[in-house]
Scaffold this motif. Structure first.
Motif, mmCIF file in Angstrom:
data_model
loop_
_atom_site.group_PDB
_atom_site.id
_atom_site.type_symbol
_atom_site.label_atom_id
_atom_site.label_comp_id
_atom_site.label_asym_id
_atom_site.label_seq_id
_atom_site.Cartn_x
_atom_site.Cartn_y
_atom_site.Cartn_z
ATOM 1 N N LEU A 4 0.872 -1.163 0.000
ATOM 2 C CA LEU A 4 0.000 0.000 0.000
ATOM 3 C C LEU A 4 0.915 1.220 0.000
ATOM 4 O O LEU A 4 1.667 1.437 0.955
ATOM 5 N N VAL A 5 0.888 1.997 -1.070
ATOM 6 C CA VAL A 5 1.777 3.142 -1.220
ATOM 7 C C VAL A 5 1.202 4.380 -0.538
ATOM 8 O O VAL A 5 1.923 5.158 0.075
ATOM 9 N N LEU A 6 -0.122 4.547 -0.616
ATOM 10 C CA LEU A 6 -0.761 5.743 -0.066
ATOM 11 C C LEU A 6 -2.178 5.417 0.358
ATOM 12 O O LEU A 6 -2.891 4.698 -0.339
ATOM 13 N N ASP A 7 -2.578 5.961 1.482
ATOM 14 C CA ASP A 7 -3.954 5.878 1.964
ATOM 15 C C ASP A 7 -4.198 7.166 2.734
ATOM 16 O O ASP A 7 -3.801 7.284 3.888
ATOM 17 N N GLU A 8 -4.796 8.154 2.058
ATOM 18 C CA GLU A 8 -4.902 9.486 2.639
ATOM 19 C C GLU A 8 -6.156 10.199 2.149
ATOM 20 O O GLU A 8 -6.689 9.892 1.089
ATOM 21 N N ILE A 14 12.482 11.379 -13.040
ATOM 22 C CA ILE A 14 13.435 12.490 -12.948
ATOM 23 C C ILE A 14 12.694 13.817 -12.938
ATOM 24 O O ILE A 14 12.979 14.701 -12.122
ATOM 25 N N SER A 15 11.733 13.966 -13.816
ATOM 26 C CA SER A 15 10.956 15.206 -13.899
ATOM 27 C C SER A 15 10.204 15.489 -12.607
ATOM 28 O O SER A 15 10.211 16.613 -12.096
ATOM 29 N N LEU A 16 9.535 14.462 -12.076
ATOM 30 C CA LEU A 16 8.791 14.638 -10.817
ATOM 31 C C LEU A 16 9.722 15.054 -9.677
ATOM 32 O O LEU A 16 9.419 15.973 -8.923
ATOM 33 N N LYS A 17 10.818 14.338 -9.536
ATOM 34 C CA LYS A 17 11.748 14.612 -8.443
ATOM 35 C C LYS A 17 12.374 15.996 -8.592
ATOM 36 O O LYS A 17 12.458 16.751 -7.628
ATOM 37 N N SER A 18 12.787 16.335 -9.809
ATOM 38 C CA SER A 18 13.454 17.620 -10.057
ATOM 39 C C SER A 18 12.504 18.802 -9.905
ATOM 40 O O SER A 18 12.869 19.825 -9.335
ATOM 41 N N SER A 19 11.291 18.670 -10.399
ATOM 42 C CA SER A 19 10.362 19.798 -10.367
ATOM 43 C C SER A 19 9.767 20.047 -8.980
ATOM 44 O O SER A 19 9.211 21.105 -8.733
ATOM 45 N N ASN A 20 9.907 19.076 -8.090
ATOM 46 C CA ASN A 20 9.365 19.255 -6.747
ATOM 47 C C ASN A 20 10.462 19.545 -5.719
ATOM 48 O O ASN A 20 10.199 19.544 -4.532
ATOM 49 N N GLY A 21 11.673 19.753 -6.205
ATOM 50 C CA GLY A 21 12.775 20.191 -5.344
ATOM 51 C C GLY A 21 13.096 19.283 -4.191
ATOM 52 O O GLY A 21 13.573 19.728 -3.154
ATOM 53 N N LEU A 22 12.837 18.000 -4.347
ATOM 54 C CA LEU A 22 13.101 17.068 -3.249
ATOM 55 C C LEU A 22 14.378 16.305 -3.476
ATOM 56 O O LEU A 22 14.810 16.035 -4.506
ATOM 57 N N ALA A 46 -1.837 -0.001 -9.285
ATOM 58 C CA ALA A 46 -0.717 0.261 -10.179
ATOM 59 C C ALA A 46 0.262 -0.900 -10.232
ATOM 60 O O ALA A 46 0.429 -1.625 -9.248
ATOM 61 N N GLU A 47 0.896 -1.034 -11.379
ATOM 62 C CA GLU A 47 1.949 -2.040 -11.511
ATOM 63 C C GLU A 47 3.098 -1.714 -10.575
ATOM 64 O O GLU A 47 3.662 -2.580 -9.918
ATOM 65 N N SER A 48 3.456 -0.430 -10.521
ATOM 66 C CA SER A 48 4.415 0.065 -9.538
ATOM 67 C C SER A 48 4.092 1.532 -9.290
ATOM 68 O O SER A 48 3.486 2.194 -10.138
ATOM 69 N N ALA A 49 4.473 2.030 -8.135
ATOM 70 C CA ALA A 49 4.200 3.422 -7.778
ATOM 71 C C ALA A 49 5.168 3.858 -6.695
ATOM 72 O O ALA A 49 5.601 3.053 -5.876
ATOM 73 N N GLU A 50 5.483 5.143 -6.718
ATOM 74 C CA GLU A 50 6.352 5.727 -5.697
ATOM 75 C C GLU A 50 5.881 7.146 -5.409
ATOM 76 O O GLU A 50 5.574 7.888 -6.345
ATOM 77 N N LEU A 51 5.853 7.506 -4.146
ATOM 78 C CA LEU A 51 5.645 8.906 -3.802
ATOM 79 C C LEU A 51 6.902 9.643 -4.225
ATOM 80 O O LEU A 51 7.997 9.069 -4.242
ATOM 81 N N VAL A 52 6.776 10.916 -4.567
ATOM 82 C CA VAL A 52 7.931 11.660 -5.072
ATOM 83 C C VAL A 52 9.095 11.627 -4.068
ATOM 84 O O VAL A 52 10.260 11.573 -4.466
ATOM 85 N N GLU A 53 8.779 11.590 -2.782
ATOM 86 C CA GLU A 53 9.830 11.554 -1.757
ATOM 87 C C GLU A 53 10.619 10.248 -1.799
ATOM 88 O O GLU A 53 11.742 10.172 -1.314
ATOM 89 N N GLN A 54 10.032 9.201 -2.371
ATOM 90 C CA GLN A 54 10.666 7.881 -2.415
ATOM 91 C C GLN A 54 11.500 7.666 -3.676
ATOM 92 O O GLN A 54 12.239 6.695 -3.765
ATOM 93 N N ILE A 55 11.407 8.564 -4.631
ATOM 94 C CA ILE A 55 12.139 8.395 -5.888
ATOM 95 C C ILE A 55 13.624 8.630 -5.655
ATOM 96 O O ILE A 55 14.028 9.643 -5.091
#
Length: 135
Positions: free
Chosen positions: A15-19, A127-135, A80-89
């Motif tokens: 379970l990646v997210l439950d919010e 890469i785009s998600l991680k870079s654009s969110n400054g994490l 999803a086949e796979s998923a990651e929160l941006v913080e986990q990338i």
């Protein structure tokens, strides 16, 4: 009238997210779609892309590698086949995956071209998600 959505992202492994969220947006096979509370029931296949949700006044992002989205009774379920929160990338890992995929695509060797293209697409989105969110 319900004012929040329950958002779940589930992969075969975890379970990646439950919010709770105010809004959810993802990339379906027909294009980008958004969900607000009290949305009509909806089911779609997902493309490789990002998921965005707004909760407690903050924007949150996740990487989704295909699957399905179901909207029903103020709940958005992402299978999803796979998923990651941006913080986990892992940015370095994503950059290396991008380089490997580009080399395979440029190579004249007998690689599975479609697998390399999909790997490249996943890496670019991470890469785009991680870079654009400054994490």
């Amino acid at each position: 009238m319900e004012k929040m959505l329950q958002v779940e992202i589930v992969t075969p492994d975890r379970l990646v997210l439950d919010e709770k969220a105010d809004y959810v947006s993802a990339t379906g096979i027909g294009g980008e779609f958004g969900v607000l509370p009290n949305h009509v029931p909806y089911l779609t296949a997902l493309k490789i892309g990002s998921l965005y949700y707004k909760a407690n006044g903050k924007n949150h992002y996740a990487f989704i590698s295909g699957g399905f989205a179901e909207v029903s009774d103020n709940k958005v379920t992402i299978l999803a086949e796979s998923a990651e929160l941006v913080e986990q990338i892992d940015l370095e890992r994503a950059k290396k995956a991008k380089e490997r995929a580009e080399k395979r695509l440029a190579s004249k060797e007998d690689y599975d071209q479609s697998r390399a293209e999909i790997a490249l697409q996943r890496a670019i989105i991470r890469i785009s998600l991680k870079s654009s969110n400054g994490l």
